[in-house]
Design a protein around this motif. Structure first.
Motif, short mmCIF file in Angstrom:
data_model
loop_
_atom_site.label_atom_id
_atom_site.label_comp_id
_atom_site.label_asym_id
_atom_site.label_seq_id
_atom_site.Cartn_x
_atom_site.Cartn_y
_atom_site.Cartn_z
N ARG A 64 4.72 6.14 -2.04
CA ARG A 64 5.97 6.24 -1.30
C ARG A 64 5.77 6.81 0.11
O ARG A 64 5.04 7.79 0.29
N ILE A 65 6.39 6.16 1.09
CA ILE A 65 6.58 6.77 2.39
C ILE A 65 7.97 7.38 2.35
O ILE A 65 8.94 6.70 2.02
N ARG A 66 8.07 8.64 2.65
CA ARG A 66 9.36 9.33 2.48
C ARG A 66 10.21 9.23 3.75
O ARG A 66 9.75 9.54 4.84
N ASN A 67 11.43 8.77 3.54
CA ASN A 67 12.41 8.75 4.63
C ASN A 67 11.96 7.91 5.82
O ASN A 67 12.07 8.33 6.97
N VAL B 125 0.83 -1.20 0.00
CA VAL B 125 0.00 0.00 0.00
C VAL B 125 0.87 1.24 0.00
O VAL B 125 0.65 2.18 -0.77
N ALA B 126 1.85 1.28 0.87
CA ALA B 126 2.75 2.42 0.98
C ALA B 126 4.09 1.91 1.47
O ALA B 126 4.14 1.06 2.35
N SER B 127 5.17 2.45 0.91
CA SER B 127 6.48 1.90 1.26
C SER B 127 7.57 2.95 1.19
O SER B 127 7.57 3.81 0.31
N GLY B 128 8.51 2.84 2.11
CA GLY B 128 9.72 3.64 2.07
C GLY B 128 10.90 2.82 1.61
O GLY B 128 12.04 3.27 1.72
N MET B 129 10.64 1.63 1.06
CA MET B 129 11.70 0.74 0.62
C MET B 129 11.65 0.57 -0.89
O MET B 129 10.58 0.42 -1.48
#
Length: 249
Positions: A164-167, A152-156
Motif C-alpha cells: 500500500r501507498i498511503r494517502n 508493485v505499490a498502490s494507493g488505489m
C-alpha cells in the motif's frame, strides 16, 4: 489538459558520481535543480543508483513522502527509526512512508557482498501530510514471472495484491518482458514509463510525439493519455507509474 508524450533520454539525466555511488536523476535532486524538471504528476524522484559493496547512504531524515525502492541487482540493507530492518533484493517490493518524520539508512553491506547493488528509488507526494511513519514489503517475484504489468505499490483500492501507498492517488507497476513481449499502459491523467533494463518501443503517433524506441534509462512522461502498447525489442524490465493527481504549482 492536452494529450502529450514527453520522452526523456538517459543521457539527459543529471548525474551524481562519487567514489562509492553512481546516481542518475530523472528529476531535480539535491544540487541538481531545474525549475522546469521538478516532478511529473505526483512523482518527484526517480533515482537510478549503483552503490559499491561496503558502502551506502548513512542514516538521514525524510518527511511527508511515500518512498518505493525497487532493486534490480544485488541486495540493499535497510534500517529505519521505526525499528524496521531487512534486506531488499530483486522481486521484493518495499514501501516506506516518511510521514511526520523518519530516519533511515540504505547500504550495500550484506555479509560477503561482492557486487554493486543497483536500485531505483522513487518518491511520490501523499495527499495528506503528518501521517504516522510506516513500512511494508512484499515478495512478488512469482507474479513477475507470469508477465504483464504487476502492481508493485498502490494507493488505489483495486490493487489488492500490491503493497500500500498511503494517502496517494498513485500506483506503481513493474513488468519483465522477453523479446517480443508487450504490455498495454493504463489510462490516467499522468503516467511515467521508465525503462530500467533492456529496450522497448512505445506505441504512439506523430500527434503525441511518443512513438519509437526507448533504451535503458530512457523515460516517457505521458499526460492525459494512456493505452499505448509497450513492446520489448530485447529482454527488458519497465516501471510504470499511474497517477490521478499532480502537485500544485
Amino acid at each position: 489538459m492536452e494529450p502529450k508524450v514527453d520522452v526523456r533520454r538517459s543521457a539527459s539525466r543529471d548525474r551524481t558520481k562519487i567514489a562509492w555511488l553512481d546516481s542518475k536523476h530523472s528529476f531535480s535532486f539535491g544540487t541538481h535543480y531545474d525549475p522546469d524538471n521538478t516532478h511529473h504528476g505526483l512523482l518527484l524522484v526517480n533515482n537510478d543508483d549503483i552503490v559499491r559493496p561496503g558502502f551506502g547512504f548513512e542514516t538521514h531524515p525524510h518527511r511527508d513522502m511515500e518512498i518505493v525502492t525497487w532493486v534490480l541487482q544485488g541486495s540493499l540493507v535497510h534500517q529505519d527509526s521505526t525499528g524496521h530492518s531487512g534486506v531488499i533484493y530483486p522481486g521484493l517490493a518495499q514501501r516506506m512512508s516518511a510521514g511526520r518524520g523518519i530516519l533511515h539508512s540504505e547500504k550495500n553491506d550484506v555479509a560477503g557482498a561482492r557486487e554493486p547493488v543497483r536500485f531505483v528509488q522513487m518518491w511520490v507526494l501523499p495527499d495528506e501530510s503528518g501521517i504516522d511513519p510506516g513500512y511494508e514489503q512484499l515478495e512478488i517475484e512469482h507474479e513477475l514471472l507470469r508477465g504483464g504489468l504487476v502492481p508493485v505499490a498502490s494507493g488505489m483500492a483495486r490493487h489488492d495484491a500490491a503493497i500500500r501507498i498511503r494517502n496517494a492517488s498513485a500506483a506503481l507497476y513493474a513488468a519483465r518482458l522477453e523479446a517480443g513481449g508487450s504490455v498495454r499502459l493504463p489510462e490516467a491523467p499522468f503516467l511515467h514509463l521508465f525503462v530500467a533494463r533492456g529496450s522497448v518501443t512505445l506505441e504512439g503517433g506523430v500527434t503525441l510525439g511518443g512513438s519509437g524506441p526507448l533504451g535503458e534509462g530512457d523515460a516517457a512522461r505521458l499526460t492525459a493519455t494512456g493505452g499505448q502498447r509497450v513492446s520489448a525489442t530485447e529482454p527488458a524490465e519497465i516501471l510504470v507509474w499511474e497517477m490521478h493527481a499532480t502537485i500544485a504549482a
